[in-house]
Motif scaffolding. Structure first.
Motif, PDB file in Angstrom:
ATOM      1  N   VAL A  48       0.863  -1.177   0.000  1.00  0.00           N
ATOM      2  CA  VAL A  48       0.000   0.000   0.000  1.00  0.00           C
ATOM      3  C   VAL A  48       0.901   1.228   0.000  1.00  0.00           C
ATOM      4  CG1 VAL A  48      -1.813   1.279   1.197  1.00  0.00           C
ATOM      5  CG2 VAL A  48      -1.774  -1.230   1.305  1.00  0.00           C
ATOM      6  N   LYS A  49       0.668   2.121  -0.960  1.00  0.00           N
ATOM      7  CA  LYS A  49       1.453   3.355  -1.037  1.00  0.00           C
ATOM      8  C   LYS A  49       0.648   4.496  -0.433  1.00  0.00           C
ATOM      9  CE  LYS A  49       4.350   1.968  -4.839  1.00  0.00           C
ATOM     10  NZ  LYS A  49       5.035   2.382  -6.057  1.00  0.00           N
ATOM     11  N   CYS A  50       1.303   5.262   0.423  1.00  0.00           N
ATOM     12  CA  CYS A  50       0.659   6.411   1.047  1.00  0.00           C
ATOM     13  C   CYS A  50       1.449   7.669   0.670  1.00  0.00           C
ATOM     14  CB  CYS A  50       0.562   6.234   2.564  1.00  0.00           C
ATOM     15  SG  CYS A  50       2.136   6.157   3.429  1.00  0.00           S
ATOM     16  N   PRO A  51       0.883   8.853   0.885  1.00  0.00           N
ATOM     17  CA  PRO A  51       1.548  10.079   0.422  1.00  0.00           C
ATOM     18  C   PRO A  51       2.935  10.330   1.009  1.00  0.00           C
ATOM     19  CG  PRO A  51      -0.738  10.527   0.954  1.00  0.00           C
ATOM     20  CD  PRO A  51      -0.447   9.133   1.426  1.00  0.00           C
ATOM     21  N   GLY A  52       3.069  10.253   2.330  1.00  0.00           N
ATOM     22  CA  GLY A  52       4.341  10.581   2.967  1.00  0.00           C
ATOM     23  C   GLY A  52       4.545   9.760   4.222  1.00  0.00           C
ATOM     24  N   SER A  53       5.662   9.996   4.892  1.00  0.00           N
ATOM     25  CA  SER A  53       5.973   9.235   6.107  1.00  0.00           C
ATOM     26  C   SER A  53       4.994   9.515   7.235  1.00  0.00           C
ATOM     27  CB  SER A  53       7.401   9.536   6.554  1.00  0.00           C
ATOM     28  OG  SER A  53       8.323   9.008   5.627  1.00  0.00           O
ATOM     29  N   VAL A  58       7.796  15.038  12.429  1.00  0.00           N
ATOM     30  CA  VAL A  58       7.413  13.891  11.605  1.00  0.00           C
ATOM     31  C   VAL A  58       8.054  12.612  12.149  1.00  0.00           C
ATOM     32  CG1 VAL A  58       7.541  12.848   9.307  1.00  0.00           C
ATOM     33  CG2 VAL A  58       6.971  15.270   9.545  1.00  0.00           C
ATOM     34  N   CYS A  59       9.342  12.645  12.441  1.00  0.00           N
ATOM     35  CA  CYS A  59      10.028  11.459  12.955  1.00  0.00           C
ATOM     36  C   CYS A  59       9.391  10.968  14.248  1.00  0.00           C
ATOM     37  CB  CYS A  59      11.511  11.746  13.181  1.00  0.00           C
ATOM     38  SG  CYS A  59      12.434  12.044  11.670  1.00  0.00           S
ATOM     39  N   ASP A  60       9.107  11.890  15.152  1.00  0.00           N
ATOM     40  CA  ASP A  60       8.510  11.515  16.427  1.00  0.00           C
ATOM     41  C   ASP A  60       7.115  10.918  16.229  1.00  0.00           C
ATOM     42  OD1 ASP A  60       8.512  11.448  19.366  1.00  0.00           O
ATOM     43  OD2 ASP A  60       6.951  12.984  19.188  1.00  0.00           O
ATOM     44  N   ALA A  61       6.305  11.523  15.373  1.00  0.00           N
ATOM     45  CA  ALA A  61       4.946  11.037  15.139  1.00  0.00           C
ATOM     46  C   ALA A  61       4.957   9.637  14.523  1.00  0.00           C
ATOM     47  CB  ALA A  61       4.187  12.008  14.238  1.00  0.00           C
ATOM     48  N   VAL A  62       5.827   9.408  13.562  1.00  0.00           N
ATOM     49  CA  VAL A  62       5.890   8.097  12.909  1.00  0.00           C
ATOM     50  C   VAL A  62       6.384   7.045  13.893  1.00  0.00           C
ATOM     51  CG1 VAL A  62       6.949   6.762  11.044  1.00  0.00           C
ATOM     52  CG2 VAL A  62       6.211   9.108  10.629  1.00  0.00           C
ATOM     53  N   GLU A  68       1.938   9.792   7.096  1.00  0.00           N
ATOM     54  CA  GLU A  68       0.727   8.990   6.889  1.00  0.00           C
ATOM     55  C   GLU A  68       0.954   7.493   7.096  1.00  0.00           C
ATOM     56  OE1 GLU A  68       0.342  12.903   5.293  1.00  0.00           O
ATOM     57  OE2 GLU A  68       1.805  11.401   4.629  1.00  0.00           O
ATOM     58  N   ILE A  69       2.167   7.081   7.342  1.00  0.00           N
ATOM     59  CA  ILE A  69       2.475   5.656   7.495  1.00  0.00           C
ATOM     60  C   ILE A  69       1.713   5.012   8.652  1.00  0.00           C
ATOM     61  CG2 ILE A  69       4.310   4.024   8.128  1.00  0.00           C
ATOM     62  CD1 ILE A  69       6.180   5.621   6.273  1.00  0.00           C
TER      63      ILE A  69
END
Length: 156
Positions: free
Chosen positions: A53-58, A94-98, A60-61
């Motif tokens: 499954v491809k998502c827009p960006g990290s 972003v890093c923290d959220a992912v 959204e992972i």
């Protein structure tokens, strides 16, 4: 009595795997996806047992991983993305959220999710980790297979 040692292997048998891959920085994530698919197939996982499954960006992972865990019969998921440091705090957010999102999903769903999300200072470092000096997508796939194997041994 001897100490029991349980260790996983990449020979997890017939398993179903989900892969979430970010389209942002696709020149890097596409190479990582290739590495993951190659590692899975090289360890006996059939194409029919892999869902990509491809998502827009990290960012959204985590939601995409959650949707796979809730709606597909999978034994584990590989998360593939890349976040490249810039001149603003966006990188850290972003890093923290992912990271937090994936950790929460692992514990909530009690299934392994391999963290193949690169966090690099520049594009050169990301490209090195996507193929020039090893492939972190392939490494994440092998880690996932080992974790599935460990799960099988601990729950059987």
């Amino acid at each position: 009595m001897a100490t029991e040692i349980i260790e996983g292997s990449t020979n997890a048998g017939k398993v179903k795997v989900g892969i979430v891959v970010s389209r942002w920085n696709s020149m890097i994530t596409d190479k990582m996806l290739e590495g993951a698919l190659q590692a899975l197939k090289g360890n006996g996982i059939s194409e029919d047992d892999i869902t990509v499954v491809k998502c827009p960006g990290s960012y959204e992972i985590p939601l995409t991983v959650q949707k796979i865990l809730e709606n597909r019969e999978v034994d584990g998921v590989i998360a593939i993305g890349v976040v490249i440091r810039g001149g603003t705090p966006h990188f850290e957010y972003v890093c923290d959220a992912v990271n937090r999102g994936i950790t929460d999903l692992i514990l909530k769903h009690n299934k392994p999710v391999a963290f193949g999300v690169l966090t690099t200072d520049d594009v050169k470092q990301a490209l090195e980790r996507a193929g020039d000096k090893g492939n972190k997508g392939g490494e994440a796939a092998l880690a996932l297979l080992e974790m599935i194997s460990i799960d099988q041994k601990l729950t059987s």
